[in-house]
Design a protein around this motif. Structure first.
Motif, mmCIF file in Angstrom:
data_model
loop_
_atom_site.group_PDB
_atom_site.id
_atom_site.type_symbol
_atom_site.label_atom_id
_atom_site.label_comp_id
_atom_site.label_asym_id
_atom_site.label_seq_id
_atom_site.Cartn_x
_atom_site.Cartn_y
_atom_site.Cartn_z
ATOM 1 N N GLY A 21 45.799 45.951 40.554
ATOM 2 C CA GLY A 21 45.536 45.517 41.920
ATOM 3 C C GLY A 21 46.171 46.399 42.974
ATOM 4 O O GLY A 21 45.784 46.345 44.144
ATOM 5 N N THR A 45 40.074 45.992 42.103
ATOM 6 C CA THR A 45 39.538 45.250 40.965
ATOM 7 C C THR A 45 38.426 44.322 41.441
ATOM 8 O O THR A 45 38.228 44.153 42.656
ATOM 9 N N VAL A 47 38.320 41.290 41.768
ATOM 10 C CA VAL A 47 38.757 40.189 42.627
ATOM 11 C C VAL A 47 39.019 40.679 44.051
ATOM 12 O O VAL A 47 39.253 39.874 44.941
ATOM 13 N N ASP A 48 38.979 42.000 44.246
ATOM 14 C CA ASP A 48 39.213 42.569 45.567
ATOM 15 C C ASP A 48 37.927 43.011 46.256
ATOM 16 O O ASP A 48 37.856 43.042 47.488
ATOM 17 N N ALA A 82 40.861 42.361 35.306
ATOM 18 C CA ALA A 82 39.790 41.401 35.606
ATOM 19 C C ALA A 82 38.407 41.886 35.193
ATOM 20 O O ALA A 82 37.397 41.338 35.623
ATOM 21 N N GLY A 132 48.877 40.699 40.309
ATOM 22 C CA GLY A 132 48.328 39.517 39.656
ATOM 23 C C GLY A 132 49.103 39.191 38.401
ATOM 24 O O GLY A 132 50.103 39.850 38.080
ATOM 25 N N SER A 134 48.627 37.434 34.126
ATOM 26 C CA SER A 134 47.793 36.901 33.053
ATOM 27 C C SER A 134 48.515 37.102 31.736
ATOM 28 O O SER A 134 49.522 37.813 31.666
ATOM 29 N N TRP A 149 43.032 33.946 36.636
ATOM 30 C CA TRP A 149 41.735 33.622 37.233
ATOM 31 C C TRP A 149 41.606 34.120 38.672
ATOM 32 O O TRP A 149 40.717 33.702 39.402
ATOM 33 N N GLY A 150 42.502 34.990 39.076
ATOM 34 C CA GLY A 150 42.391 35.583 40.403
ATOM 35 C C GLY A 150 43.179 34.832 41.457
ATOM 36 O O GLY A 150 43.438 33.639 41.342
ATOM 37 N N HIS A 151 43.535 35.556 42.524
ATOM 38 C CA HIS A 151 44.452 34.995 43.518
ATOM 39 C C HIS A 151 43.856 33.840 44.297
ATOM 40 O O HIS A 151 44.595 32.987 44.800
ATOM 41 N N SER A 155 46.530 32.565 39.985
ATOM 42 C CA SER A 155 47.259 33.773 39.608
ATOM 43 C C SER A 155 48.735 33.413 39.543
ATOM 44 O O SER A 155 49.590 34.009 40.183
ATOM 45 N N ARG A 207 45.675 41.277 49.421
ATOM 46 C CA ARG A 207 46.444 40.876 48.245
ATOM 47 C C ARG A 207 47.636 41.792 47.940
ATOM 48 O O ARG A 207 48.753 41.299 47.749
#
Length: 327
Positions: A21, A45, A47-48, A82, A132, A134, A149-151, A155, A207
């Motif tokens: 990230g 990523t 999620v971004d 991710a 993040g 995991s 599962w993302g911010h 997260s 993020r």
């Protein structure tokens, strides 16, 4: 497995790329572990940003690497945070853009290379905590993830969550809703202005910027701040829950699942992994990883070719990674 020496069936060149990230790092290396070319860029990523934007960055990064090295690779391994929700898009998009220059191309989630860097391509678990968080478990050629599962959703215990809770505590103090906390002067010293005035950067930089405030939690806790201590304790408990869940899902005893912990938060604040393990099931075989994730990418690139990594290869490559500032 074969060794990595030329003349014994070893590869001419391998390529490795690790995407998180916050940053993207990668290199092209020869069969002896000499880095021919390296690069560093921002992290991005799924999620971004949209997958198409991510693939554009990754393929541009790899093309620059191959151009700089002046060679093609026999195998390329990409570790991308991710990616599991988008693997076909990423794998195919990178393959189409890079073509034969990558050789055998594999793109997988970021947690698996952490296991490989410490154990080789073997069974184990890794816990990532940077921007993040995991936990990944690999068993044979199968793997699963817990958390991450993302911010926007989950997260837990990550740099982003720690930073968000720090900023939230400061704003609650400003409102009069929360306790007075040392987080306020620490956060404002960091950004150089009152936190309410930092609103523009918090939302525009997103993020990674929010995660940069995580260190304020650890600093305030070290000085006995009650608000920071609660944030720390709650996040450590959430991370310990990931370990307990992984053990329950595998049916393994704590001593049967080697766990490696990596990421910027763990590296900079050793009290955090210590607290997490204190709350995890007793007997967990855990340690902080001693090699950077991008080294594990090289291990997996070698594995793609049916090759192991000799101690000499490992030592030379790790030295090159450190010299290139890729750790």
């Amino acid at each position: 497995m074969k060794n990595t020496q030329k003349g014994s069936g070893g590869p001419s060149f391998i390529a490795a790329m690790d995407v998180g990230g916050t940053k993207t790092v990668g290199f092209v290396a020869d069969a002896e572990g000499n880095i021919i070319a390296s690069a560093r860029d921002r992290g991005i990523t799924p999620v971004d940003a949209p997958a198409s934007e991510c693939v554009a960055l990754y393929t541009g990064f790899l093309r620059r690497l191959f151009d700089s090295a002046g060679v093609t690779a026999d195998a390329t391994y990409c570790s991308i945070a991710a990616i599991e929700h988008y693997t076909p898009d990423f794998q195919n998009g990178i393959a189409e853009a890079v073509g034969d220059r990558a050789g055998i191309l594999r793109a997988e989630p970021d947690g698996l290379c952490l296991i490989s860097g410490m154990l080789g391509h073997a069974d184990g678990a890794s816990m990532v905590c940077g921007t993040g968080s995991s936990l990944y478990v690999r068993s044979g050629e199968d793997w699963f993830r817990v958390g991450g599962w993302g911010h926007l959703i989950d997260s837990c215990g990550s740099g982003f969550v720690l930073g968000r809770l720090a900023i939230r505590a400061v704003l609650r103090e400003y409102d009069g809703r929360g306790e007075k906390t040392l987080l306020t002067p620490l956060c404002e010293e960091k950004c150089g202005r009152p936190i309410p005035d930092d609103y523009d950067r918090i939302y525009s930089l997103g993020r990674p910027y929010v995660a940069s405030y995580a260190g304020c939690v650890f600093e305030a806790r070290r000085h006995g701040d009650a608000v920071a201590s609660k944030i720390f304790d709650d996040c450590a408990a959430d991370m310990a829950e990931l370990i307990a869940t992984a053990l329950r899902r595998t049916g393994k005893k704590p001593s049967e699942l080697p766990l490696f912990m990596n990421g910027g938060i763990f590296a900079h604040w050793p009290e955090y992994p210590e607290a997490i393990l204190a709350l995890a099931p007793a007997g967990v075989r855990a340690s902080v990883a001693t090699v950077p994730p991008v080294y594990g990418c090289a291990v997996e690139a070698m594995y793609s070719l049916g090759l192991g990594c000799t101690p000499a290869f490992r030592a030379k490559l790790l030295d090159g990674i450190a010299r290139a500032g890729l750790a």
